[in-house]
Design an enzyme around this catalytic site. Sequence first.
Site, PDB file in Angstrom:
ATOM      1  N   ILE A  87       0.824  -1.211   0.000  1.00  0.00           N
ATOM      2  CA  ILE A  87       0.000   0.000   0.000  1.00  0.00           C
ATOM      3  C   ILE A  87       0.862   1.266   0.000  1.00  0.00           C
ATOM      4  O   ILE A  87       0.573   2.224  -0.705  1.00  0.00           O
ATOM      5  CB  ILE A  87      -0.936   0.020   1.245  1.00  0.00           C
ATOM      6  CG1 ILE A  87      -1.702  -1.313   1.389  1.00  0.00           C
ATOM      7  CG2 ILE A  87      -1.874   1.221   1.229  1.00  0.00           C
ATOM      8  CD1 ILE A  87      -2.710  -1.611   0.326  1.00  0.00           C
ATOM      9  N   ILE A  88       1.894   1.261   0.816  1.00  0.00           N
ATOM     10  CA  ILE A  88       2.728   2.463   0.962  1.00  0.00           C
ATOM     11  C   ILE A  88       4.191   2.108   0.671  1.00  0.00           C
ATOM     12  O   ILE A  88       4.579   0.945   0.778  1.00  0.00           O
ATOM     13  CB  ILE A  88       2.620   3.041   2.404  1.00  0.00           C
ATOM     14  CG1 ILE A  88       3.054   1.985   3.440  1.00  0.00           C
ATOM     15  CG2 ILE A  88       1.213   3.552   2.700  1.00  0.00           C
ATOM     16  CD1 ILE A  88       3.301   2.523   4.820  1.00  0.00           C
ATOM     17  N   LYS A  96      12.943  -4.653   1.586  1.00  0.00           N
ATOM     18  CA  LYS A  96      12.832  -6.037   1.114  1.00  0.00           C
ATOM     19  C   LYS A  96      12.599  -6.149  -0.388  1.00  0.00           C
ATOM     20  O   LYS A  96      12.692  -7.242  -0.940  1.00  0.00           O
ATOM     21  CB  LYS A  96      11.714  -6.750   1.864  1.00  0.00           C
ATOM     22  CG  LYS A  96      12.022  -6.908   3.349  1.00  0.00           C
ATOM     23  CD  LYS A  96      10.901  -7.635   4.010  1.00  0.00           C
ATOM     24  CE  LYS A  96      11.142  -7.896   5.465  1.00  0.00           C
ATOM     25  NZ  LYS A  96       9.929  -8.484   6.071  1.00  0.00           N
ATOM     26  N   HIS A 149      -2.687  -0.655   8.071  1.00  0.00           N
ATOM     27  CA  HIS A 149      -1.699  -1.281   8.935  1.00  0.00           C
ATOM     28  C   HIS A 149      -0.975  -0.240   9.770  1.00  0.00           C
ATOM     29  O   HIS A 149      -0.983  -0.288  10.990  1.00  0.00           O
ATOM     30  CB  HIS A 149      -0.695  -2.097   8.115  1.00  0.00           C
ATOM     31  CG  HIS A 149       0.120  -3.006   8.962  1.00  0.00           C
ATOM     32  ND1 HIS A 149       1.188  -2.557   9.710  1.00  0.00           N
ATOM     33  CD2 HIS A 149       0.008  -4.325   9.210  1.00  0.00           C
ATOM     34  CE1 HIS A 149       1.694  -3.580  10.383  1.00  0.00           C
ATOM     35  NE2 HIS A 149       0.991  -4.670  10.097  1.00  0.00           N
ATOM     36  N   GLU A 179      -1.231  -0.077  13.650  1.00  0.00           N
ATOM     37  CA  GLU A 179       0.129   0.120  14.187  1.00  0.00           C
ATOM     38  C   GLU A 179       0.726   1.444  13.744  1.00  0.00           C
ATOM     39  O   GLU A 179       1.791   1.483  13.141  1.00  0.00           O
ATOM     40  CB  GLU A 179       1.055  -1.029  13.747  1.00  0.00           C
ATOM     41  CG  GLU A 179       0.722  -2.352  14.403  1.00  0.00           C
ATOM     42  CD  GLU A 179       1.557  -3.510  13.860  1.00  0.00           C
ATOM     43  OE1 GLU A 179       2.648  -3.272  13.330  1.00  0.00           O
ATOM     44  OE2 GLU A 179       1.081  -4.652  13.980  1.00  0.00           O
ATOM     45  N   LEU A 206      -4.369  -5.065   1.600  1.00  0.00           N
ATOM     46  CA  LEU A 206      -4.595  -5.882   0.407  1.00  0.00           C
ATOM     47  C   LEU A 206      -5.472  -7.090   0.710  1.00  0.00           C
ATOM     48  O   LEU A 206      -6.367  -7.439  -0.048  1.00  0.00           O
ATOM     49  CB  LEU A 206      -3.243  -6.350  -0.160  1.00  0.00           C
ATOM     50  CG  LEU A 206      -3.333  -7.159  -1.439  1.00  0.00           C
ATOM     51  CD1 LEU A 206      -3.691  -6.263  -2.629  1.00  0.00           C
ATOM     52  CD2 LEU A 206      -2.029  -7.894  -1.709  1.00  0.00           C
ATOM     53  N   VAL A 207      -5.197  -7.746   1.830  1.00  0.00           N
ATOM     54  CA  VAL A 207      -5.916  -8.968   2.187  1.00  0.00           C
ATOM     55  C   VAL A 207      -6.679  -8.775   3.495  1.00  0.00           C
ATOM     56  O   VAL A 207      -6.346  -7.905   4.289  1.00  0.00           O
ATOM     57  CB  VAL A 207      -4.941 -10.163   2.383  1.00  0.00           C
ATOM     58  CG1 VAL A 207      -4.168 -10.451   1.110  1.00  0.00           C
ATOM     59  CG2 VAL A 207      -3.991  -9.926   3.538  1.00  0.00           C
ATOM     60  N   HIS A 211      -4.900  -9.086  10.779  1.00  0.00           N
ATOM     61  CA  HIS A 211      -5.229  -7.749  11.290  1.00  0.00           C
ATOM     62  C   HIS A 211      -6.705  -7.434  11.072  1.00  0.00           C
ATOM     63  O   HIS A 211      -7.354  -6.849  11.938  1.00  0.00           O
ATOM     64  CB  HIS A 211      -4.367  -6.683  10.613  1.00  0.00           C
ATOM     65  CG  HIS A 211      -2.947  -6.686  11.093  1.00  0.00           C
ATOM     66  ND1 HIS A 211      -2.609  -6.543  12.421  1.00  0.00           N
ATOM     67  CD2 HIS A 211      -1.779  -6.816  10.424  1.00  0.00           C
ATOM     68  CE1 HIS A 211      -1.286  -6.583  12.540  1.00  0.00           C
ATOM     69  NE2 HIS A 211      -0.762  -6.759  11.342  1.00  0.00           N
TER      70      HIS A 211
END
Length: 267
Positions: A87-88, A96, A149, A179, A206-207, A211
């Site tokens: 997302i960001i 990563k 998130h 978070e 996304l999913v 969370h």
Amino acid sequence: MKEAKRGILVTSFGTTYADTRATAIETCENTIASAFPDFTVRRSFTSYMIIKRLRLRDGIEIPTPEEALKSMLGEGFTEVVVQPLHIIPGEEFHEKIVKKAIPYKSRFNTLRIGRPLLFYERDYQEVAAGIKAQLPGLNPGEGVVFVGHGTSHPANACYSCLQSFLQDEDLPVFIGNVEGYPEIDRVIKRLKKADIKEVTLMPFMLVAGDHARKDMAGEDESSWKSILEREGFKVEVYLHGLGENEAFRLMYVDRVKDALNEEASCI
Ligand code: CO
């Protein structure tokens, strides 16, 4: 020169839930695959924890972006686009994906990285429109809280920028994070200020994984649903990740297109 072998490495954080993996990740991969028939689409995840869990629990092997690039190189791919479903542009993206891809840049004829969902200013407009397409019919006093998130990375500011775009559209839509700022206490203040009494919770992820199921919609007293109910709100939940919304899937297709045009590649 040998013939071009083209690939798109679709990279997401990943999830251990098979159902949302199919409806929110695989659907994005398939949408991208049908938009780019000359490319072979591959999957990688950035969450080492999820990769490990899937290996140990389900015997499913999913590579990290680095491992996937290594094997694509070995298979003779010459042109590769890495497209994050993140997302960001936060830690997962920079540490990563981008950092791990840099050593491979000179080893393919071309290696490009598409941007995550929220990046350029125009992306916010697009995402706000995608959100709008997902909203239920809202009467006065009703609103939607999108639960993101959040992160300690500076890219956490993206969420507040998106909130600003939603405000420009006068939508009773509030972004909160599990978070990171703005957290639930801040969201509750904003809901009360806007005279919202009935809230639909939707993941801004996304999913619909842990969370969304637990922190957002769980029956536990610390879930957003429980906290909002204790605060007197009537709460509905919508347990579908952004990957289930076609508007978002098409945004990722656009990002691959932009990455193929070198100026908009993140590497
Ligand atoms: Co998390």
